[in-house]
Motif scaffolding. Structure first.
Motif, mmCIF file in Angstrom:
data_model
loop_
_atom_site.group_PDB
_atom_site.id
_atom_site.type_symbol
_atom_site.label_atom_id
_atom_site.label_comp_id
_atom_site.label_asym_id
_atom_site.label_seq_id
_atom_site.Cartn_x
_atom_site.Cartn_y
_atom_site.Cartn_z
ATOM 1 N N GLU A 174 8.895 6.926 5.772
ATOM 2 C CA GLU A 174 7.363 7.067 5.216
ATOM 3 C C GLU A 174 6.219 8.588 6.347
ATOM 4 N N VAL B 271 12.293 -3.641 6.271
ATOM 5 C CA VAL B 271 10.590 -2.804 6.230
ATOM 6 C C VAL B 271 10.637 -1.813 6.778
ATOM 7 N N GLU B 272 10.590 -1.993 7.568
ATOM 8 C CA GLU B 272 10.613 -1.424 9.398
ATOM 9 C C GLU B 272 11.482 0.306 9.124
ATOM 10 N N TRP C 5 8.941 2.100 5.901
ATOM 11 C CA TRP C 5 7.935 2.113 6.806
ATOM 12 C C TRP C 5 8.141 3.491 7.341
ATOM 13 N N TYR D 100 -0.716 1.635 5.286
ATOM 14 C CA TYR D 100 -0.321 0.692 5.425
ATOM 15 C C TYR D 100 -1.204 -0.268 5.266
ATOM 16 N N GLN E 27 5.116 -0.436 -1.757
ATOM 17 C CA GLN E 27 6.365 0.024 -0.598
ATOM 18 C C GLN E 27 6.262 -0.458 0.578
ATOM 19 N N LEU E 28 4.447 0.074 0.766
ATOM 20 C CA LEU E 28 3.459 0.147 2.286
ATOM 21 C C LEU E 28 2.757 -1.617 2.346
ATOM 22 N N ASP F 45 2.884 -5.502 2.942
ATOM 23 C CA ASP F 45 4.214 -6.222 3.906
ATOM 24 C C ASP F 45 4.224 -7.336 2.615
ATOM 25 N N LEU G 274 6.615 -0.275 15.103
ATOM 26 C CA LEU G 274 6.248 0.692 14.340
ATOM 27 C C LEU G 274 5.430 1.696 15.373
#
Ligand code: ZN
Length: 277
Positions: free
Chosen positions: A215, A208-209, A212, A230, A186-187, A189, A249
């Motif tokens: 989390e 995705v941002e 991430w 990540y 999940q973390l 890319d 991020l």
């Protein structure tokens, strides 16, 4: 004693270069995608990290270190950590023990040389694929930490050795010295953004941002002392739309009180100091 951030953010980059394309005997197009990471991705990553004063960890196959020495020297020169990531991005679960030992020793030496004589303390298995023996070999080779298992999200722990698994029952082994820095698809890319070779497609960077950052916010609220790791690939995160997401991020993380960006060797050394060597 060493100060302890509320939450640590570990930005890790697997600098695969063209190693896996060569190992799989793929052609010019596939190699060119890896080369994008060297030509475009890494310079963009180093630029973002420098502008925000963020230290990071790069896991580098030996093949990348000897094929693109200037790229790896730029990473070292910017103060980032190098970790081991195989020689030609081999799936070690398909190798015999002697071959795996050889690759581990040779790649460790290449990364030590690339880092100006500083031996790497971190290992990440290519594809996160492990033979049953792999982490015992990694520990025996002198590494301090591995980052290839998904058994936790935010907390470090010692790797177990000697598990015995049968369909009837599993008997779990004893913890060794090697410290595990857990990872997650999940973390990562790649599964979000890449349409081939293990990825699902081309997610919007904003999607995705959202995941991430959520989390990280959860860890900040609920997992004090945790580490959010990540995993990124220069040929993937280095695209314009995605490197812009990474920068957002970083900015958002900096707004959370007590969040620190660290190289994994720093984070692991502090954990070992607290939990015993
Ligand atoms: Zn890799």
């Amino acid at each position: 004693g060493p100060e302890r951030p509320r939450v640590t953010v570990a930005l890790t980059f697997d600098h695969d270069g063209i190693s896996s394309s060569v190992e799989h005997d793929l052609g010019p197009f596939d190699r060119s995608r890896g080369e994008f990471g060297v030509r475009v991705g890494v310079p963009r990553i180093l630029d973002v990290l420098a502008r925000h004063n963020v230290p990071a960890t790069f896991f580098v196959p030996g093949h990348t270190a000897v094929t693109f020495p200037q790229s790896v020297a730029a990473i070292v020169g910017a103060g980032h950590e190098l970790g081991c990531h195989g020689w030609a991005h081999e799936d070690v679960a398909r190798l015999d023990e002697a071959a795996e030992r050889g690759i581990l020793a040779r790649s460790r030496e290449a990364i030590r040389a690339a880092a100006g004589g500083v031996a790497p303390v971190g290992y990440r298995a290519p594809y996160w694929s492990l033979a049953e023996r792999t982490l015992a070999l990694v520990e025996e080779a002198g590494f301090v930490y591995d980052s290839s298992l998904a058994w936790d999200d935010y907390y470090l722990a010692r790797v177990r050795h000697g598990d015995v698994h049968t369909a009837e029952r599993s008997v779990l082994g004893e913890s060794g010295r090697l410290v595990e820095v857990p990872i997650s698809h999940q973390l990562d890319d790649w599964p979000h953004f890449e349409p081939i070779r293990g990825g699902n497609g081309a997610a919007a960077p904003s999607a995705v941002e959202e995941v991430w950052l959520a989390e990280l916010r959860y860890a900040h609220a609920r997992a004090p002392g945790g580490v959010v790791t990540y995993t990124m690939h220069p040929e993937c995160i280095g695209r314009g739309s995605r490197i812009a997401m990474l920068e957002r991020l970083i900015v958002a993380a900096r707004e959370l009180p007590g969040v620190a960006f660290e190289r994994l060797d720093t984070t692991v050394a502090r954990w070992v100091a607290v939990h015993g060597g």
